[in-house]
Write an enzyme that holds these catalytic residues in place. Sequence first.
Site, mmCIF file in Angstrom:
data_model
loop_
_atom_site.group_PDB
_atom_site.id
_atom_site.type_symbol
_atom_site.label_atom_id
_atom_site.label_comp_id
_atom_site.label_asym_id
_atom_site.label_seq_id
_atom_site.Cartn_x
_atom_site.Cartn_y
_atom_site.Cartn_z
ATOM 1 C CG HIS A 40 -1.831 -1.074 1.287
ATOM 2 N ND1 HIS A 40 -1.916 -2.201 2.177
ATOM 3 C CD2 HIS A 40 -2.988 -1.486 0.495
ATOM 4 C CE1 HIS A 40 -2.905 -3.002 1.859
ATOM 5 N NE2 HIS A 40 -3.441 -2.268 0.862
ATOM 6 N N GLY A 155 -3.364 -1.685 -7.041
ATOM 7 C CA GLY A 155 -2.212 -2.763 -7.066
ATOM 8 C C GLY A 155 -2.324 -3.531 -8.463
ATOM 9 C CD GLN A 156 1.290 -3.684 -12.905
ATOM 10 O OE1 GLN A 156 1.708 -4.728 -12.677
ATOM 11 N NE2 GLN A 156 1.337 -2.499 -13.525
ATOM 12 C CG ASP A 158 -6.151 -7.269 -5.548
ATOM 13 O OD1 ASP A 158 -6.427 -8.477 -5.333
ATOM 14 O OD2 ASP A 158 -5.569 -6.444 -4.727
ATOM 15 C CD GLN A 161 -9.538 -4.384 -6.568
ATOM 16 O OE1 GLN A 161 -10.235 -4.988 -5.887
ATOM 17 N NE2 GLN A 161 -8.574 -3.845 -6.059
ATOM 18 C CG LEU A 192 4.691 -6.916 0.240
ATOM 19 C CD1 LEU A 192 5.018 -5.590 0.653
ATOM 20 C CD2 LEU A 192 5.122 -8.049 0.897
ATOM 21 C CB SER A 194 -4.315 -6.929 4.294
ATOM 22 O OG SER A 194 -3.825 -5.984 3.474
HETATM 23 O O1 PAF Z 1 -8.217 -3.651 -3.352
HETATM 24 C C1 PAF Z 1 -8.860 -3.600 -2.313
HETATM 25 O O2 PAF Z 1 -8.440 -3.576 -1.242
HETATM 26 C C2 PAF Z 1 -10.429 -3.366 -2.457
HETATM 27 O O3 PAF Z 1 -11.186 -4.426 -3.215
HETATM 28 C C3 PAF Z 1 -10.982 -2.044 -2.622
HETATM 29 C C4 PAF Z 1 -10.178 -1.548 -4.133
HETATM 30 C C5 PAF Z 1 -10.421 -0.914 -1.792
HETATM 31 C C6 PAF Z 1 -12.374 -1.916 -2.867
HETATM 32 O O4 PAF Z 1 -13.079 -2.395 -1.325
#
Ligand code: PAF
Length: 291
Positions: A40, A155-156, A158, A161, A192, A194
């Site tokens: 992050h 981030g790449q 995800d 996403q 990395l 969470s």
């Molecule tokens: O990647 C994440 O942490 C979550 O999916 C996000 C983009 C903050 C949406 O809740």
Amino acid sequence: MTAPVVASTRAELAAVLAASRAAGHQVGLVPTMGALHEGHASLMRVARKHVGDGAVVVSIFVNPLQFGAGEDLDRYPRTLEADLELCEREGVDVVFAPTVEEMYPGGAGADMTTVEPGAVADVLEGASRPGHFRGVLTVVAKLFGLVRPDVAVFGQKDYQQLALITRMAADLCLGIDIVGAETQREPDGLALSSRNRYLSGAERLAATTLSRALRAAQARAAYGLPAARWAAMSVLKSEPSVEIDYLALRAADLGELPDYPEPGTLGRVLVAARVGTTRLIDNLEIVLGKA
Ligand code: PAF
């Protein structure tokens, strides 16, 4: 170092951002669910690069809408104090940390408007986690509406996403620059996340299998998809405590690829697997071809 301004309501957020906007400053948003780590922090640095002396806003919100039944919503780590320290260290200007009621004032029932993602949401993570991306896009759209950033950094790690958010911003003409930042890794390759904090010592070791498998696919990609897939699968199957959800070799836009694409075609190898009770995902770029 100056502590970031912490806004927990939409009204507080609007008030602090009004000053930035009045001064003509750019606003960069880093949406997160907290439990912040170096990955992050790197997104925050990318946001800072984009907005210069403008405002970097980090949102911290564990979004119930993107968790399915039986997923880890309740046990998802909530570490606000440590998160604020990291934000301060990174020179973040504003942290938006709303409650669920603040984000979904009318509740999140069937009458609420949601964002319906396109077909890319039906494969990979979307196939394993039905409704997940509707929840992600809906909360991200709300955050965009509340913060109205010039740029937003994801981030790449995800990857799907990121692809869906990029597409949403383009398709809905949101006028926000979506930036994908490199995945940050431990020295042994583990991406990395969470969720890494759920892993026991033995699971932590086993978890490196994912990135090793991706690298094996990357090394064989020039020989075509079957060879790359076989290389990655051999690594994944060598670790009995890793339960594979999917391993996929896709085009950069996550479309299907032929077994032997044009040499030089860029693609992505993506993996999801359970290690103990923890579900992990990772991906890498691959350069495909025919040896
Ligand atoms: O990647 C994440 O942490 C979550 O999916 C996000 C983009 C903050 C949406 O809740």
